[in-house]
Design a protein around this motif. Structure first.
Motif, PDB file in Angstrom:
ATOM      1  N   TRP A   1       0.819  -1.217   0.000  1.00 44.33           N
ATOM      2  CA  TRP A   1       0.000   0.000   0.000  1.00 44.33           C
ATOM      3  C   TRP A   1       0.854   1.269   0.000  1.00 44.33           C
TER       4      TRP A   1
ATOM      5  N   CYS B   1      -3.663   5.184  -4.117  1.00 45.29           N
ATOM      6  CA  CYS B   1      -3.999   4.230  -5.177  1.00 45.29           C
ATOM      7  C   CYS B   1      -3.146   4.424  -6.426  1.00 45.29           C
ATOM      8  N   GLU B   2      -2.708   5.639  -6.684  1.00 51.89           N
ATOM      9  CA  GLU B   2      -1.984   5.922  -7.917  1.00 51.89           C
ATOM     10  C   GLU B   2      -0.550   5.405  -7.894  1.00 51.89           C
TER      11      GLU B   2
ATOM     12  N   ASN C   1       1.115   3.791  -4.662  1.00 54.48           N
ATOM     13  CA  ASN C   1       1.306   2.743  -3.644  1.00 54.48           C
ATOM     14  C   ASN C   1       2.760   2.267  -3.569  1.00 54.48           C
TER      15      ASN C   1
ATOM     16  N   ASP D   1       4.104  -2.137 -10.633  1.00 47.00           N
ATOM     17  CA  ASP D   1       2.870  -2.198 -11.413  1.00 47.00           C
ATOM     18  C   ASP D   1       2.168  -3.547 -11.330  1.00 47.00           C
TER      19      ASP D   1
ATOM     20  N   PRO E   1      -3.076  -2.507  -6.993  1.00 39.16           N
ATOM     21  CA  PRO E   1      -3.056  -1.311  -6.148  1.00 39.16           C
ATOM     22  C   PRO E   1      -4.003  -1.418  -4.961  1.00 39.16           C
TER      23      PRO E   1
ATOM     24  N   ASP F   1      -4.844   0.945  -1.139  1.00 44.04           N
ATOM     25  CA  ASP F   1      -4.540   2.174  -0.410  1.00 44.04           C
ATOM     26  C   ASP F   1      -4.737   2.014   1.090  1.00 44.04           C
TER      27      ASP F   1
ATOM     28  N   CYS G   1      -8.021  -1.032  -4.837  1.00 41.56           N
ATOM     29  CA  CYS G   1      -8.305   0.093  -5.719  1.00 41.56           C
ATOM     30  C   CYS G   1      -8.881  -0.388  -7.057  1.00 41.56           C
TER      31      CYS G   1
END
Length: 308
Positions: free
Chosen positions: A229, A234-235, A237, A241, A245, A247, A259
């Protein structure tokens, strides 16, 4: 080699000696000394020393962990980082990988003496200032050169700390995004990993952290990994990749929706998940650890440590 008749016996001995010297340290194909693998080019080996801090208990009692318990913990660590088939550390997830990192108990002390990589300290016989529950406190008992050893302290906390205090680790300062969320040691701070003795290795304690994954998780921080997290965004974390994701903190053994409606990776070692479900480092997480091993001077120095 064919020799002329004029070569005497002393010359033959010298030639043979030179041949022996030039053959030492070469590969079978004569191409020269075997190179230390660069991170990402093969399995790399990192030396660890386990400082067993206890309060005078007998060997194998309480915090004075048995050698068998310690050896099993290192074995678990390697099962997890190598994704070994037939162990709890195996997964067949398409985003999971073999980290190609193995941990070896040190074979040499800082003084060059032979060791089994286990350093026992009776804290009841030492008088050190109370610096709190942190690496700086335990480094007063023992601290080996952090560019040659990964210092691991097993801490003699009371049994009432079970499932409350698990472990902690310092992280490496690099140019990777998110580094600021790691516990970066200052100029006079010790660098290493603390693990509550109760959670070191496998046991049948009444706690979800009983299969040795606390050290797997903390070693991830030591090598530059964030919690999945990250900072709770969320964008960004954890800047990997291929970890779904999320949060918020991830606990337990049952996945939930994170997310963008994507299910969290409950088995990721960088969660607070139960030991029984942890079994994956993703490929992006592995790349991040290898970046650290290549670019952080202290972590990179471990690859050529004399302790190996």
């Amino acid at each position: 080699m064919k020799l002329g008749k004029s070569v005497n016996f002393t010359t033959i001995l010298l030639l043979m000696f030179n041949m022996l010297l030039t053959s030492c340290g070469k590969n079978d194909d004569g191409s020269g000394p075997s190179p230390i693998p660069e991170p990402g080019d093969g399995v790399v080996y990192l030396p660890v020393v386990v400082h067993v801090v206890h309060n005078g208990e007998g060997l194998g009692e309480g915090p004075n962990l048995s050698e068998q318990q310690i050896l099993r913990q290192i074995e678990i660590l390697n099962e997890d980082y190598r994704r070994k088939l037939g162990t709890r550390g195996f997964n067949d997830h398409p985003d999971g990988g073999d980290a190609q990192i193995e941990f070896v108990l040190a074979k040499k002390t800082p003084d060059g003496e032979q060791t089994n990589g286990i350093n026992r300290i009776d804290a009841s016989q030492e008088n050190v200032p109370d610096l709190g529950y942190n690496q700086n406190h335990y480094a007063q008992y023992a601290y080996w050169n952090p560019e040659a050893y990964i210092n691991i302290w097993t801490t003699p906390l009371p049994e009432s700390s079970m499932c409350l205090a698990l472990g902690n680790a310092t992280g490496p300062k690099t140019d990777l995004p998110g580094t600021e969320h790691l516990s970066i040691p200052g100029p006079n701070d010790a660098d290493g990993i603390m693990i509550n003795w109760i959670h070191f290795g496998e046991s049948n304690i009444d706690c979800h952290a009983r299969f040795g994954r606390t050290l797997t998780h903390e070693m991830g921080h030591f090598l530059g990994l964030l919690h999945t997290w990250g900072s709770g965004d969320c964008e960004t974390n954890d800047y990997c990749d291929d970890t779904p994701p999320v949060d918020e903190h991830v606990y337990g053994n049952v996945p939930f929706v994170g997310c963008a409606g994507e299910e969290v990776m409950i088995g990721n070692y960088m969660n607070y998940s139960h030991d029984e479900v942890m079994n994956i480092f993703t490929n992006d997480q592995i790349q991040r650890m290898h970046y650290v091993l290549k670019h952080h001077p202290g972590r990179n120095a471990l690859l050529t440590s004399p302790a190996l």
